[in-house]
Motif scaffolding. Structure first.
Motif, short mmCIF file in Angstrom:
data_model
loop_
_atom_site.label_atom_id
_atom_site.label_comp_id
_atom_site.label_asym_id
_atom_site.label_seq_id
_atom_site.Cartn_x
_atom_site.Cartn_y
_atom_site.Cartn_z
N VAL A 6 -5.88 -0.85 -0.99
CA VAL A 6 -5.74 -2.05 -1.00
C VAL A 6 -4.53 -2.43 -1.97
O VAL A 6 -3.47 -3.25 -1.89
N GLU A 7 -4.62 -1.75 -3.13
CA GLU A 7 -3.74 -2.08 -4.28
C GLU A 7 -2.27 -1.44 -3.74
O GLU A 7 -1.04 -2.23 -3.96
N ASN A 8 -2.06 -0.41 -3.15
CA ASN A 8 -0.94 0.13 -2.51
C ASN A 8 -0.36 -0.79 -1.30
O ASN A 8 0.79 -0.88 -1.51
N MET A 9 -1.19 -1.30 -0.63
CA MET A 9 -0.73 -2.19 0.49
C MET A 9 -0.34 -3.65 0.21
O MET A 9 0.55 -4.32 0.62
N THR A 10 -1.06 -4.03 -0.99
CA THR A 10 -0.84 -5.66 -1.31
C THR A 10 0.15 -5.81 -2.64
O THR A 10 0.54 -6.75 -2.80
N GLY A 11 0.19 -4.77 -3.32
CA GLY A 11 0.77 -5.04 -4.67
C GLY A 11 0.04 -5.48 -5.79
O GLY A 11 0.46 -5.62 -6.85
#
Length: 246
Positions: free
Chosen positions: A174-179
């Protein structure tokens, strides 16, 4: 100077870098973190900016300032298993240790229950993404857990909707996909009797005692990013911690 994503304000770049060192264990409870003067010099920022980064870490419960001494990593009273999983994912790219594996029992869109909606701050749109999993090792089920994410996260991170394992863990994905970066967490724990569904998933007798952990991850802007509800069976050590006696 460390290379951190420029989209973040400078004080958050510094706070995030130190936060990562704490989560990985590079900085341990009781260790002194760099002073305002040291941060200002190494990051080429003003003293007020350096001070603000330490204030952000303090607000997140990661450090404490000792008058006339310095700023030190706090002894973190958090869900230890969640912290270990998060730190391991950042270091190795894998969420589980050898011998552990997860089975995703359901994933997709659902209307969030009241306690989930409250934790994620959902008001008008109660639609949320859930991922329900049972984690096992050679001795059987370790835990049953369900992660919940708001609809905007679900749209940006489509793998959450698939009943397949995400190698780096849901939060890292989620961190990688949402920033958005997970910054700190709040946990609540209680014991109760298991539901029939929990008992079946954890291979327990109906009505067995279980430990329930509600785990909310907040991002660097103090917005809830993930709500997770974990159910631990009896006779399993859910949390382990060593600590000095003096």
């Amino acid at each position: 100077m460390p290379q951190i994503e420029e989209a973040q304000p400078k004080y958050l770049q510094i706070a995030y870098f130190i936060r990562d060192q704490i989560l990985r264990g590079d900085l341990r409870p009781g260790d002194e973190v760099p002073s305002e003067r040291q941060l200002a010099a190494s990051w080429k920022v003003s003293r007020p900016t350096a001070a603000r980064s330490l204030e952000a870490l303090s607000h997140q419960g990661l450090v404490e300032k000792r008058q006339g001494s310095g700023t030190y990593v706090r002894s973190l009273e958090v869900n230890r298993r969640a912290r270990e999983l998060y730190g391991r994912a950042r270091q190795t790219g894998k969420i589980y240790t050898p011998g552990e594996y997860a089975v995703i029992t359901s994933a997709g869109w659902l209307d969030a229950p009241d306690h989930v909606a409250e934790a994620l701050g959902l008001v008008k749109d109660r639609r949320a993404v859930h991922r329900r999993r049972v984690t096992n090792n050679q001795d059987g089920p370790i835990t049953l857990s369900t992660s919940w994410f708001a609809s905007d996260v679900g749209r940006k991170a489509p793998k959450l909707l698939e009943p397949e394992r995400i190698q780096e863990g849901t939060l890292m994905y989620v961190e990688n996909m949402t920033g958005r970066q997970g910054s700190y967490a709040e946990d609540r724990m209680c014991a109760r009797q298991s539901t029939d569904e929990e008992a079946a998933d954890l291979q327990l007798d109906s009505g067995s005692a279980v430990l329930i952990v509600h785990h909310v991850v907040f991002d660097l802007q103090d917005r809830p990013l993930e709500f997770a509800e974990a159910t631990y069976p009896p006779q399993r050590w859910a949390f382990e911690q060593g600590y000095p006696l003096t």
